[in-house]
Design a protein around this motif. Sequence first.
Motif, mmCIF file in Angstrom:
data_model
loop_
_atom_site.group_PDB
_atom_site.id
_atom_site.type_symbol
_atom_site.label_atom_id
_atom_site.label_comp_id
_atom_site.label_asym_id
_atom_site.label_seq_id
_atom_site.Cartn_x
_atom_site.Cartn_y
_atom_site.Cartn_z
ATOM 1 N N ALA A 1 1.215 -0.745 -0.239
ATOM 2 C CA ALA A 1 -0.135 -0.389 -0.030
ATOM 3 C C ALA A 1 1.094 1.215 -0.059
ATOM 4 O O ALA A 1 1.321 1.067 0.747
ATOM 5 C CB ALA A 1 -0.946 0.425 0.934
ATOM 6 N N ILE A 2 0.270 2.419 -0.640
ATOM 7 C CA ILE A 2 1.620 3.161 -0.856
ATOM 8 C C ILE A 2 0.191 4.755 -0.614
ATOM 9 O O ILE A 2 -0.377 5.168 -1.738
ATOM 10 C CB ILE A 2 1.548 3.533 -2.140
ATOM 11 N N ALA A 3 0.835 5.765 -0.165
ATOM 12 C CA ALA A 3 -0.329 6.379 1.179
ATOM 13 C C ALA A 3 0.642 7.432 1.627
ATOM 14 O O ALA A 3 1.949 6.903 2.135
ATOM 15 C CB ALA A 3 -1.882 6.057 1.917
ATOM 16 N N ARG A 4 0.350 8.570 2.502
ATOM 17 C CA ARG A 4 0.750 9.414 3.502
ATOM 18 C C ARG A 4 0.821 8.631 4.333
ATOM 19 O O ARG A 4 0.379 7.704 5.513
ATOM 20 C CB ARG A 4 -0.075 10.327 3.540
ATOM 21 N N ASP A 5 1.552 9.165 5.294
ATOM 22 C CA ASP A 5 1.955 8.173 6.606
ATOM 23 C C ASP A 5 1.370 7.919 7.622
ATOM 24 O O ASP A 5 0.649 6.642 8.334
ATOM 25 C CB ASP A 5 3.571 8.795 7.246
ATOM 26 N N ASP A 6 0.374 8.505 7.665
ATOM 27 C CA ASP A 6 -0.926 8.692 9.027
ATOM 28 C C ASP A 6 -2.107 7.637 8.244
ATOM 29 O O ASP A 6 -2.249 6.398 9.138
ATOM 30 C CB ASP A 6 -1.780 9.809 9.444
ATOM 31 N N ILE A 7 -2.171 7.612 6.814
ATOM 32 C CA ILE A 7 -2.862 6.046 6.290
ATOM 33 C C ILE A 7 -2.432 4.200 6.446
ATOM 34 O O ILE A 7 -2.337 4.451 7.143
ATOM 35 C CB ILE A 7 -2.795 6.573 5.109
ATOM 36 N N LEU A 8 -1.217 4.512 6.311
ATOM 37 C CA LEU A 8 -0.736 3.980 6.172
ATOM 38 C C LEU A 8 -0.059 3.104 7.838
ATOM 39 O O LEU A 8 -0.631 1.897 8.188
ATOM 40 C CB LEU A 8 1.031 3.849 5.447
ATOM 41 N N ALA A 9 0.158 4.068 9.213
ATOM 42 C CA ALA A 9 -0.061 3.742 9.654
ATOM 43 C C ALA A 9 -1.113 3.147 10.465
ATOM 44 O O ALA A 9 -1.085 2.304 11.458
ATOM 45 C CB ALA A 9 0.914 5.048 10.913
ATOM 46 N N ARG A 10 -2.582 3.593 9.746
ATOM 47 C CA ARG A 10 -3.702 2.974 10.447
ATOM 48 C C ARG A 10 -3.508 1.389 9.981
ATOM 49 O O ARG A 10 -4.021 0.468 10.172
ATOM 50 C CB ARG A 10 -4.678 4.138 10.238
ATOM 51 N N PHE A 11 -3.922 1.370 9.022
ATOM 52 C CA PHE A 11 -2.942 -0.354 8.021
ATOM 53 C C PHE A 11 -2.636 -0.569 9.327
ATOM 54 O O PHE A 11 -3.239 -2.149 9.057
ATOM 55 C CB PHE A 11 -2.903 0.694 7.149
ATOM 56 N N GLU A 12 -1.327 -0.383 9.189
ATOM 57 C CA GLU A 12 -0.376 -1.088 9.494
ATOM 58 C C GLU A 12 -0.932 -1.837 11.310
ATOM 59 O O GLU A 12 -0.711 -2.818 11.255
ATOM 60 C CB GLU A 12 1.285 -0.461 10.135
ATOM 61 N N ASP A 13 -1.721 -0.621 12.444
ATOM 62 C CA ASP A 13 -1.891 -1.289 13.185
ATOM 63 C C ASP A 13 -3.323 -2.156 12.998
ATOM 64 O O ASP A 13 -3.241 -2.798 13.723
ATOM 65 C CB ASP A 13 -2.635 0.242 13.687
ATOM 66 N N TRP A 14 -3.749 -1.444 12.132
ATOM 67 C CA TRP A 14 -5.349 -2.777 11.823
ATOM 68 C C TRP A 14 -4.696 -4.252 11.101
ATOM 69 O O TRP A 14 -5.663 -5.593 11.755
ATOM 70 C CB TRP A 14 -6.600 -2.562 11.022
ATOM 71 N N LEU A 15 -4.027 -4.061 11.039
ATOM 72 C CA LEU A 15 -3.169 -5.851 10.161
ATOM 73 C C LEU A 15 -3.013 -6.386 11.478
ATOM 74 O O LEU A 15 -2.508 -7.790 11.797
ATOM 75 C CB LEU A 15 -2.298 -5.136 9.454
ATOM 76 N N GLY A 16 -2.167 -5.475 12.788
ATOM 77 C CA GLY A 16 -1.622 -6.623 13.598
ATOM 78 C C GLY A 16 0.195 -6.238 13.965
ATOM 79 O O GLY A 16 0.305 -6.380 12.600
ATOM 80 N N PRO A 17 0.246 -7.531 14.572
ATOM 81 C CA PRO A 17 1.823 -7.705 14.389
ATOM 82 C C PRO A 17 1.995 -8.916 13.497
ATOM 83 O O PRO A 17 1.166 -9.615 13.598
ATOM 84 C CB PRO A 17 2.742 -7.797 15.307
ATOM 85 N N TRP A 18 3.573 -8.838 12.941
ATOM 86 C CA TRP A 18 3.617 -9.997 11.707
ATOM 87 C C TRP A 18 2.839 -9.926 10.946
ATOM 88 O O TRP A 18 2.551 -11.027 10.339
ATOM 89 C CB TRP A 18 4.020 -10.856 12.989
ATOM 90 N N ALA A 19 2.361 -9.373 9.830
ATOM 91 C CA ALA A 19 1.354 -9.617 9.262
ATOM 92 C C ALA A 19 1.976 -10.040 8.264
ATOM 93 O O ALA A 19 0.911 -10.822 7.907
ATOM 94 C CB ALA A 19 0.484 -8.290 8.808
ATOM 95 N N VAL A 20 2.958 -9.902 7.998
ATOM 96 C CA VAL A 20 3.852 -10.678 6.677
ATOM 97 C C VAL A 20 4.556 -11.467 6.486
ATOM 98 O O VAL A 20 5.523 -10.736 7.731
ATOM 99 C CB VAL A 20 4.247 -9.155 5.736
ATOM 100 N N SER A 21 4.811 -12.632 6.718
ATOM 101 C CA SER A 21 5.786 -13.412 6.602
ATOM 102 C C SER A 21 7.542 -13.288 6.314
ATOM 103 O O SER A 21 7.352 -12.417 6.063
ATOM 104 C CB SER A 21 5.825 -14.831 6.268
ATOM 105 N N GLY A 22 8.217 -13.787 7.233
ATOM 106 C CA GLY A 22 9.522 -12.679 6.855
ATOM 107 C C GLY A 22 10.238 -13.724 5.373
ATOM 108 O O GLY A 22 11.025 -12.596 4.726
ATOM 109 N N PRO A 23 9.822 -15.051 5.254
ATOM 110 C CA PRO A 23 10.087 -15.489 3.845
ATOM 111 C C PRO A 23 9.437 -14.357 2.908
ATOM 112 O O PRO A 23 10.519 -13.778 1.686
ATOM 113 C CB PRO A 23 9.500 -16.890 3.514
#
Length: 347
Positions: free
Chosen positions: A225-247
Motif C-alpha cells: 500500500a502506498i499512501a501518506r504516513d498516517d494512512i499507512l500507520a492506521r493500516f499497519e495498526d489494523w493488520l496487527g503485528p507480524w502480518a507479513v511473513s519473514g520469507p
Amino acid sequence: MSAPIAHGGGITAAAVAFGGRPEDWLDLSTGINPCPVALPDIPARAWHRLPDRHFVDEASRAARDHYGCGEILPLPVPGTQSAIQLLPRLIQADDTIAVTDERVAVTDSRVAVVSPTYGEYARAFASAGFAVDTVDDLAAIGSEHRLAIVVNPNNPDGRVWPAEMLIALHGRMKSANGFLVVDEAFGDADPALSLTSRAPQLPNLIIFRSFGKFFGLAGLRLGFAIARDDILARFEDWLGPWAVSGPALSIAGSLLRSDVSPIRGRINERCAGLHGVLKGAGLQISGGTALFTLVADARAGDIYTHLCRHHILVRKFDYAPDWLRFGLTPDPAADRRLGEALQRFER
C-alpha cells in the motif's frame, strides 16, 4: 453478509466437476505470470524467527525504489485483498443500526466503484453498511462520495485511465474530504501507467500494488500500500503485528531490487503467443492487459464448458455471459494445447 464472489482459480472444483487430476489441468483462469521467477536465497532466520523490523524496512525500501514513490515507504501487506478489507474503516459510517445479522447504513456517505471491476471492493463496503454506486465513468463520481475506487489497468477489460484524469479526480475527492483508491495490481507490466511517482503530491490518494501477479508468486500473498504516513500507520495498526511473513519480506527485498526487464519480456512473449492462438481460433479480443486477455463471444458459456472437458480452465463472468478471460499460457506447448482444444469446438 453478501454472498462470496466467484474468482479465477478453483482448479480443484473444476476437476471434481469435469474429471482429471488438478495438476494435469491447464489453468488460464487467473491474471498471474505463468512463468514464476526463481526464488532468491532466503536466510534461515527468516523462517526461524518472527519477522523483525529490519525485514519490513528492507522490503519497504526496495518497494519504494522499485515503484518510484519518492519519500513514501510502501507498507507490505499480506496480499492486497487484506488491505481492501480495511478500507471501510477509513470512512466508517457515522451511524449504523443492526438488523438481524446485517449492518444497514443510515448515513448519506457513499462509495463509488468504477465498474465492472474486481468485485471485492463493492462487497467490502456493502458488508460494512455503505451505499455503493457502481459507475462506468470518472465523471459520475461526485461530492457525495467519500471514497472512489479505480482499478487501473482494469480487471477484467483492461481499461486504462490517463494519469491526468485520475489526478483531477483526486483533486475533486480531496476538496470533498474524500479518498481516491487506485488499484494498480496489473501495473507492473507497463510502469508508465502508474501514479506512484505522483503519490507524494497527492495526499488523499491510496495506491495498491500486487507483488505475486507480476513475479508469478501469488501463493506468497504479498502486496504493498502506498499512501501518506498516517494512512499507512492506521493500516499497519489494523493488520496487527507480524502480518507479513519473514520469507515473503525477504523475497520481496531481493526481487524488487533485481532487473525485471527479462520478466516483462517473457510476459509480453507469452501474451503474443496467447493472442495468436485466440485469433487463430476466430475469437474476438475485446480487451485485457499483458497478463490476461478478454474475449467477447455469444458462445462463451459453451466454449467454457468445452474447454473444461479438455481440462483447460478459463474465467467466465455471471454478469457478462458473453465474456471469457484467458490468462497466459506458460509455454508454446500450452499454446498448442489450447489451440487444438479451440479448434475442436463445434461452431
